[in-house]
Design a protein around this motif. Structure first.
Motif, PDB file in Angstrom:
ATOM      1  N   ARG A 104      39.651  39.621  31.502  1.00 52.84           N
ATOM      2  CA  ARG A 104      40.328  40.290  32.739  1.00 52.84           C
ATOM      3  C   ARG A 104      40.654  41.742  32.728  1.00 52.84           C
ATOM      4  NH1 ARG A 104      41.640  41.055  38.269  1.00 52.84           N
ATOM      5  NH2 ARG A 104      44.032  41.581  38.365  1.00 52.84           N
ATOM      6  N   TYR A 121      40.141  44.987  41.828  1.00 52.19           N
ATOM      7  CA  TYR A 121      40.321  43.400  42.192  1.00 52.19           C
ATOM      8  C   TYR A 121      38.913  42.909  41.671  1.00 52.19           C
ATOM      9  CZ  TYR A 121      38.317  42.815  46.732  1.00 52.19           C
ATOM     10  OH  TYR A 121      37.293  42.882  47.893  1.00 52.19           O
ATOM     11  N   SER A 124      38.303  35.617  42.311  1.00 52.70           N
ATOM     12  CA  SER A 124      39.435  34.816  41.799  1.00 52.70           C
ATOM     13  C   SER A 124      39.338  33.337  42.153  1.00 52.70           C
ATOM     14  CB  SER A 124      40.836  35.132  42.273  1.00 52.70           C
ATOM     15  OG  SER A 124      40.930  34.879  43.970  1.00 52.70           O
ATOM     16  N   ASN A 159      46.007  39.203  41.181  1.00 52.61           N
ATOM     17  CA  ASN A 159      44.595  39.940  41.253  1.00 52.61           C
ATOM     18  C   ASN A 159      44.708  41.405  41.576  1.00 52.61           C
ATOM     19  OD1 ASN A 159      41.945  40.239  41.027  1.00 52.61           O
ATOM     20  ND2 ASN A 159      41.220  39.159  42.669  1.00 52.61           N
TER      21      ASN A 159
END
Length: 331
Positions: A104, A121, A124, A159
């Motif tokens: 991430r 972002y 997800s 996020n």
């Protein structure tokens, strides 16, 4: 040496998955990470004691810090507490029941470092009761209008990945908001600069159950606050876009009013709806039917309308499935 990235984990009555969230931040492929856990539980409560017990497992880890509020203050305040304590050039936020995939932070740093972007972002995943319910896709170079018309654009507040420069300019989260903290913050981010979208899953939102509507009065107050704060942006929408925005907002508010089982709340919600949208017979009939079902058969309503499974099975890339499965073993 790579820039420090601060991961701010706010926790409130969420100790059952907190350990996993912390480990997901510590087990990143990007090495220069600090983890700041902000405890928003009231002192002398079972939740505070449980959180302290979990945090004792990390007390000898230098890049983990634990900050306790002297009383419950709210999620926006807790995030601001973490921001003030952070040392990172970049900040990532993580809810205590969500978790990051191991790549991430590296993906987000690579996406915006030495670019014009001030935030990032990614895709997800929503998992409910252990089952994948939805994959939230990304929109390239989103605008404030995209956020107004799809307030689930990010999928989860976990996020949000943003530069410290941006956080300083915006002075963090607006602490007046008890709901919509993520949306109000991202709207201001997009007024300040550009947010990079990355077409890869890096974060998982994990909920054990999908709850019913929030309390009517709080929801009403927060919607009025949101509309007064972002009234100019809402007015810039065209008529079709305004209907798309208000129909979603008042769908939630009207159902919350029905769930309260108070005639005054239902009348107040319809009055607010008519003020902004006029009369829409078909929409209102649909709301009344669902509202009655919600009041009389709440469990059936949840199964039928709230937790309805996707018609198609959701299949993730095998490497991402393995990463998600490994994190579930950390609970």
């Amino acid at each position: 040496m790579s820039e420090i990235v601060s991961v701010i984990i706010t926790t409130y009555k969420g100790t059952n998955k907190l350990r996993r969230a912390i480990l997901s931040a510590l087990k990143q492929t990007y090495e220069n990470v600090e983890v700041i856990v902000v405890d928003d539980n009231n002192p002398e409560t079972k939740d505070r004691a449980n959180t302290e017990k979990i945090m004792s497992e990390f007390e000898n880890i230098n890049n983990v810090r634990y900050i306790k509020h002297d009383h419950n203050r709210n999620g926006a305040v807790a995030r601001n507490t973490g921001i003030k304590a952070s040392k990172g050039q970049y900040v990532a936020f993580l809810d205590d029941d969500d978790f990051f995939l191991p790549n991430r932070i590296q993906i987000c740093v690579d996406a915006i470092e030495n670019t014009e972007y001030i935030a990032c972002y990614t895709k997800s995943v929503l998992i409910t009761n252990g089952k994948i319910k939805r994959v939230n896709d990304v929109k390239i170079d989103p605008s404030y209008k995209d956020v107004l018309l799809n307030q689930n654009l990010l999928g989860t507040g976990s996020n949000i990945f943003v530069s410290k420069k941006c956080l300083r300019a915006l002075q963090g989260f607006d602490e007046r908001f008890l709901r919509y903290q993520d949306v109000e913050f991202i709207l201001r981010v997009l007024e300040y600069g550009k947010m990079k979208a990355v077409d890869t899953i890096t974060v998982v939102k994990d909920v054990e159950d999908i709850r019913f509507m929030p309390k009517f009065m709080r929801l009403k107050d927060m919607q009025l606050l949101f509309q007064s704060t972002f009234g100019q942006q809402i007015e810039e929408l065209n008529n079709d876009e305004k209907w798309a925005y208000y129909s979603v907002k008042y769908y939630d508010l009207l159902l919350s009013a029905f769930e309260s089982k108070r005639v005054g709340n239902i009348c107040a919600a319809f009055s607010m709806f008519h003020k902004h949208c006029g009369v829409h017979i078909g929409f209102e009939i649909k709301i009344v039917i669902k509202g009655i079902i919600l009041c009389v058969f709440p469990e059936w309503y949840k199964d039928k309308f709230v937790q309805k499974d996707s018609d198609e099975a959701i299949v993730l890339p095998s490497d991402q499935e393995r990463m998600i499965e490994s994190m579930y073993k950390e609970e």
